[in-house]
Design a protein around this motif. Sequence first.
Motif, PDB file in Angstrom:
ATOM      1  N   UNK A  37     -13.367   6.671 141.808  1.00 28.47           N
ATOM      2  CA  UNK A  37     -14.156   7.880 141.578  1.00 28.47           C
ATOM      3  C   UNK A  37     -14.238   8.731 142.835  1.00 28.47           C
ATOM      4  N   UNK A  38     -14.431   8.072 143.967  1.00 31.11           N
ATOM      5  CA  UNK A  38     -14.487   8.784 145.239  1.00 31.11           C
ATOM      6  C   UNK A  38     -13.175   9.504 145.516  1.00 31.11           C
ATOM      7  N   UNK A  81     -15.290  20.594 137.252  1.00 30.94           N
ATOM      8  CA  UNK A  81     -14.324  19.491 137.283  1.00 30.94           C
ATOM      9  C   UNK A  81     -14.980  18.218 137.811  1.00 30.94           C
ATOM     10  N   UNK A  82     -15.844  18.345 138.818  1.00 31.93           N
ATOM     11  CA  UNK A  82     -16.531  17.166 139.365  1.00 31.93           C
ATOM     12  C   UNK A  82     -17.421  16.536 138.299  1.00 31.93           C
ATOM     13  N   UNK A  83     -18.183  17.355 137.580  1.00 36.22           N
ATOM     14  CA  UNK A  83     -19.094  16.820 136.568  1.00 36.22           C
ATOM     15  C   UNK A  83     -18.303  16.193 135.414  1.00 36.22           C
ATOM     16  N   UNK A  99     -32.703   4.935 129.394  1.00 35.31           N
ATOM     17  CA  UNK A  99     -32.087   3.646 129.078  1.00 35.31           C
ATOM     18  C   UNK A  99     -30.570   3.683 129.161  1.00 35.31           C
ATOM     19  N   UNK A 100     -29.992   4.850 129.462  1.00 32.11           N
ATOM     20  CA  UNK A 100     -28.532   4.951 129.504  1.00 32.11           C
ATOM     21  C   UNK A 100     -28.008   5.353 130.883  1.00 32.11           C
ATOM     22  N   UNK A 101     -28.784   6.069 131.661  1.00 30.64           N
ATOM     23  CA  UNK A 101     -28.367   6.478 133.009  1.00 30.64           C
ATOM     24  C   UNK A 101     -28.782   5.391 133.998  1.00 30.64           C
ATOM     25  N   UNK A 102     -27.822   4.618 134.462  1.00 30.69           N
ATOM     26  CA  UNK A 102     -28.082   3.482 135.349  1.00 30.69           C
ATOM     27  C   UNK A 102     -27.947   3.945 136.795  1.00 30.69           C
ATOM     28  N   UNK A 103     -29.074   4.069 137.491  1.00 31.08           N
ATOM     29  CA  UNK A 103     -29.076   4.543 138.883  1.00 31.08           C
ATOM     30  C   UNK A 103     -29.290   3.344 139.805  1.00 31.08           C
ATOM     31  N   UNK A 104     -28.232   2.579 140.048  1.00 32.28           N
ATOM     32  CA  UNK A 104     -28.288   1.479 141.007  1.00 32.28           C
ATOM     33  C   UNK A 104     -28.149   2.035 142.418  1.00 32.28           C
ATOM     34  N   UNK A 105     -28.373   1.172 143.394  1.00 38.55           N
ATOM     35  CA  UNK A 105     -28.303   1.631 144.789  1.00 38.55           C
ATOM     36  C   UNK A 105     -26.918   2.169 145.122  1.00 38.55           C
ATOM     37  N   UNK A 106     -25.868   1.471 144.681  1.00 45.81           N
ATOM     38  CA  UNK A 106     -24.523   1.925 145.043  1.00 45.81           C
ATOM     39  C   UNK A 106     -24.196   3.247 144.359  1.00 45.81           C
ATOM     40  N   UNK A 107     -24.662   3.444 143.103  1.00 44.56           N
ATOM     41  CA  UNK A 107     -24.386   4.710 142.425  1.00 44.56           C
ATOM     42  C   UNK A 107     -25.177   5.858 143.048  1.00 44.56           C
ATOM     43  N   UNK A 108     -26.410   5.575 143.511  1.00 44.42           N
ATOM     44  CA  UNK A 108     -27.191   6.615 144.194  1.00 44.42           C
ATOM     45  C   UNK A 108     -26.496   7.034 145.484  1.00 44.42           C
ATOM     46  N   UNK A 109     -26.028   6.043 146.254  1.00 37.55           N
ATOM     47  CA  UNK A 109     -25.323   6.371 147.490  1.00 37.55           C
ATOM     48  C   UNK A 109     -24.047   7.151 147.210  1.00 37.55           C
ATOM     49  N   UNK A 110     -23.403   6.822 146.076  1.00 32.32           N
ATOM     50  CA  UNK A 110     -22.204   7.554 145.690  1.00 32.32           C
ATOM     51  C   UNK A 110     -22.539   9.008 145.384  1.00 32.32           C
ATOM     52  N   UNK A 111     -23.628   9.239 144.634  1.00 30.92           N
ATOM     53  CA  UNK A 111     -24.054  10.601 144.324  1.00 30.92           C
ATOM     54  C   UNK A 111     -24.472  11.363 145.577  1.00 30.92           C
ATOM     55  N   UNK A 122     -23.257  10.952 148.587  1.00 32.44           N
ATOM     56  CA  UNK A 122     -22.016  11.373 149.246  1.00 32.44           C
ATOM     57  C   UNK A 122     -21.369  12.551 148.544  1.00 32.44           C
ATOM     58  N   UNK A 123     -21.355  12.524 147.190  1.00 33.33           N
ATOM     59  CA  UNK A 123     -20.784  13.639 146.448  1.00 33.33           C
ATOM     60  C   UNK A 123     -21.578  14.919 146.686  1.00 33.33           C
ATOM     61  N   UNK A 124     -22.909  14.800 146.717  1.00 37.34           N
ATOM     62  CA  UNK A 124     -23.747  15.987 146.919  1.00 37.34           C
ATOM     63  C   UNK A 124     -23.452  16.648 148.251  1.00 37.34           C
ATOM     64  N   UNK A 125     -23.231  15.845 149.272  1.00 37.37           N
ATOM     65  CA  UNK A 125     -22.910  16.427 150.584  1.00 37.37           C
ATOM     66  C   UNK A 125     -21.599  17.191 150.536  1.00 37.37           C
ATOM     67  N   UNK A 126     -20.591  16.608 149.880  1.00 31.82           N
ATOM     68  CA  UNK A 126     -19.316  17.295 149.780  1.00 31.82           C
ATOM     69  C   UNK A 126     -19.422  18.549 148.926  1.00 31.82           C
ATOM     70  N   UNK A 127     -20.207  18.477 147.837  1.00 27.01           N
ATOM     71  CA  UNK A 127     -20.414  19.657 146.999  1.00 27.01           C
ATOM     72  C   UNK A 127     -21.150  20.738 147.778  1.00 27.01           C
ATOM     73  N   UNK A 128     -22.133  20.323 148.612  1.00 22.79           N
ATOM     74  CA  UNK A 128     -22.845  21.291 149.443  1.00 22.79           C
ATOM     75  C   UNK A 128     -21.921  22.012 150.403  1.00 22.79           C
ATOM     76  N   UNK A 129     -20.985  21.260 150.995  1.00 24.26           N
ATOM     77  CA  UNK A 129     -20.020  21.894 151.897  1.00 24.26           C
ATOM     78  C   UNK A 129     -19.114  22.857 151.138  1.00 24.26           C
ATOM     79  N   UNK A 130     -18.719  22.457 149.923  1.00 23.09           N
ATOM     80  CA  UNK A 130     -17.884  23.347 149.116  1.00 23.09           C
ATOM     81  C   UNK A 130     -18.646  24.614 148.737  1.00 23.09           C
ATOM     82  N   UNK A 131     -19.951  24.465 148.391  1.00 23.30           N
ATOM     83  CA  UNK A 131     -20.767  25.634 148.064  1.00 23.30           C
ATOM     84  C   UNK A 131     -20.920  26.547 149.269  1.00 23.30           C
TER      85      UNK A 131
END
Length: 1008
Positions: A371-372, A391-393, A485-497, A499-508
Amino acid sequence: MKHSHYKSDTILSVLLQVTQCDFVRVTETNVNGDKRSEFGIYEDKFQKFTHALDQFVAEKTYIFNNYEFSFCIFNSHHLHIDCCAHEFDKITDADGEEANSTTNKVLQNRKSHYSESQISKHFSIDLMNKTGLPATLFKLANPESDNTDINNAEGTQLLLSTLCATIESLQLINQYEKYTRDSLTNLQSRSSLQGEIDEQISHSGIALCLVHCNDFQQVNRKFGQEQGDLVLHEIAAILEKHTRAEDISGRFGGALFGVATKASEISDGMHIASKLQNALHSKPYLKNSVRLTFNVGISFVSQQEAALDNNVSSSILINRAEQALKAAQNAEKPSIVQWEPDKFRLDEQEFNYLGGIFTPDNVTNYRNMLLLWDISSIIADEHSFPPLLKSVIERLAYTFEFTYAGIICSKGEQISDHGFKLDQNTEISNLDWNECEYREPLREAAENAIKNSQHTEHEENQFKSLIIPLGTEADECFFIMGESDRLDLTHDSIMLFVGFARQIGKALKRSQLEDELNKKLERQNAKLAKELTELKAGIKSSALVYRSLQMRKIVELTQRAAQTDTTVLVTGESGTGKEKLMHAIHRLGDRSERPLIIVDCGSIPETLIESELFGHTKGAFTGAQSDSKGKIQAANGGILVLDEIGELPLSMQPKLLRFVQEKNYTPVGSNTPIDVDVKIVAVTNRDLAKEVSLGNFRKDLYYRLNVVALHNPPLRERKEDIDLLSKHFLSKFSQQFDIGNKFLSPQTIGLMQTYSWPGNVRELENALMQASLLTIQDEITFNDLNLDIDNNAVNNETHMTQANSNEVLPINGQASDIHINHLNGQAPDIHINAHDLAELRSDVNIHTQENTESEHFITVNPTWERQYKQKLDALVAALNPGHALEIAIGNAVENALLHEAFAMCKSANKTALLLQIPVSTARRRLMKPRINIGAIEHSSQWQNVLALLKQIVRGDFYVKEPMEVIRLITASRILSAYSSNMTLASQLMGVSEPTMYKLRKNLSYLGL
């Protein structure tokens, strides 16, 4: 090698239950008897119950399911079991005699067993019971007991079956660890180390030390990858040596290692970190070839914290240690830094090692890395932000189940339109914020996230959302929302998001900057359109930039001269651009595709000039080892440029004259003339007509060359071109040196047009190049050009307009004898005699008074000088230190004298003559406003000083170089008042402290 504990402990617990023992220890050895690993469930005092293996008191061996078990009893508390795996071809459960035979053979060859048997694994199991071994275990080790039918003994069979299962399970663990360990160092891999931590974190506190070698990349570059691998082996060996059996060591990748240990507090981790760092620093590596430095980051999770928060895991522990390690790496020297909640946040820093997205589950790790990779590729390839975000979403929707996602602004009435909605078929569409009931809760959550600079989770109406600041200066957040009950926000997925948010912020941010830049460029394009058109119109053939009428005529004449084969003489001062004209002649004529050969007559020695021009034959002179065609032959069919023709020796001029007349020549050492077809262009900065009169140049050669004459005017005669030339050069330097677009203000252009430019266009180009490279701001001022004004004879600017016509400056309606003449294209000379100066001073009512007593410096009226010193002393005394820090009396007095003179003369030129300073200096100072001295201006002390200055301006008496005289006398009185405080004296004078020291030295020399 330390064994994995959490997998083996479960197996050993079963063995303890079957054997009814308290402690167990398992030792694994290889074929040669070398210990490979040791683990178990025991206490330190267990060691006192163990004995040397050759001091057993009873022993018995069994063969069961292709395993050989040797039971040895040392005392009532300790049983030792050797377990070896074999492939026996003849042993069967029904053949007791063969079994007994094999057993006896094994017992007879006990001492040589380990060296001769071809076993792949060997395990030793030590069992201990605090109160004594059970009877069943004693019976197994009793040599007198019957073992011919062990299947009939239920307890014995259970024990042997358990031992077989234990060995097979341990072999499976070993095989699993073999594939999960780091192949280079044989330490735990990152995923297996995380699994160990997750297994133990609920039972005890865990401290994690991340150790990083700072110099490893240099080792790889200097010694190569193979030697770098050896360094990693050495580091791993040191870590294994200085850690306990229950500690877990692993390699995260590169030169990053981790050591996890059970701990009750952070100080336990600090202790082992200090121990490891000292051990790693204590010895050189690669056989004493290099010393390395190490940084350590420490994190700690207590058992209580893990019990209270179910989200605490190895990922959080590693993330904290990475942040501490990052802080240690930022220190000036190798450091150990521990993670503290008050100093660090979970998502505060970029992850150097992608630590937050790794888990013990390799499938999840693979998913995260894929995914990364995909999203990083989207961000790198797509430059328009809306399709990039979409495309990211879309890619995130393949992995996570959510309903809404996008960018939301935390402030203002306008909500960002970068929102998307996913239907049940994961089809993505733009989100209509007016129909979204979660708009306000999301905006409030975004405000909190930006305020705290940290991601936040929000849950409302069975919907869960994650809001992450983009990390830019804007008030925007990335959000993702789905059913709880369907969106699973584990620690690794939060950290992944995160990281994505930072890259999206730079793109914005990149997209916003591009939009701003495009708008700015649109505005600039309209502004530059006229200038660009003007610049293009000015760039004629051969990159000639001009606007003046003189240059237009020169270009028209150049175009006509280029179409004929007549000889052309190009003249002009140095730096006027004569080479541009000769290149224009080449490009505009019929010979543009033929060679252009330039001969610098001034740089070739007199003894070689003939050979260089006409060529030579082999042996024509010493050193002529082969034929040479010469420059004239090389230019055949094209154009021959004789640069600096005025420097041609007289001895060469007759032969050149014949060539110009006949268009043929004879090489040195040859008697055969050679015909050539060349167009001759002669270039010089000398006045050849004057050189002819002086006998330095042949008259007939001059007339032969001067068929079409092109005189390039100096820059001072085409000042209307300075603006256009400046824009041309600044644009050229902007592209050449990749700097911003510099510009000149109209005021600066005006000052440049008053300068005489003795170096002409070349001086202008060099001055603008230097200013472009050295100035920080976009606007270049006149002072940035660093022109040598005082030594450039710019004081002659008063008469520059009369330079070429020898006009006479009128004084009192009469014509004076002040002439400005140009000689040989050089700077003008000014001739002023004493009578003329007196006559000029009479125009402003100045009376000259001669004094020859002090020729080395000044001629001044003694009475006036005494009065001026007295009045100035009174003025300085009237000032207090507070005023002194604000008012520069020295500058104020000079400024007052200048403006009083200008008020009387009404002209900058006459003011300069009156005060005997350069005209450019007078103009530059007059352009600045008169210095405001505040309340002092109305004081009697200042008015007295001003009255004495006006006497000089009116000409009541003559002072030689009045500006300098006033400056030195003022400095002498300030130094007299503040001789012990040079700082205050320099501030009063309006100069730097070093300059004030120089003034004091000059005054001492002059006796003032």
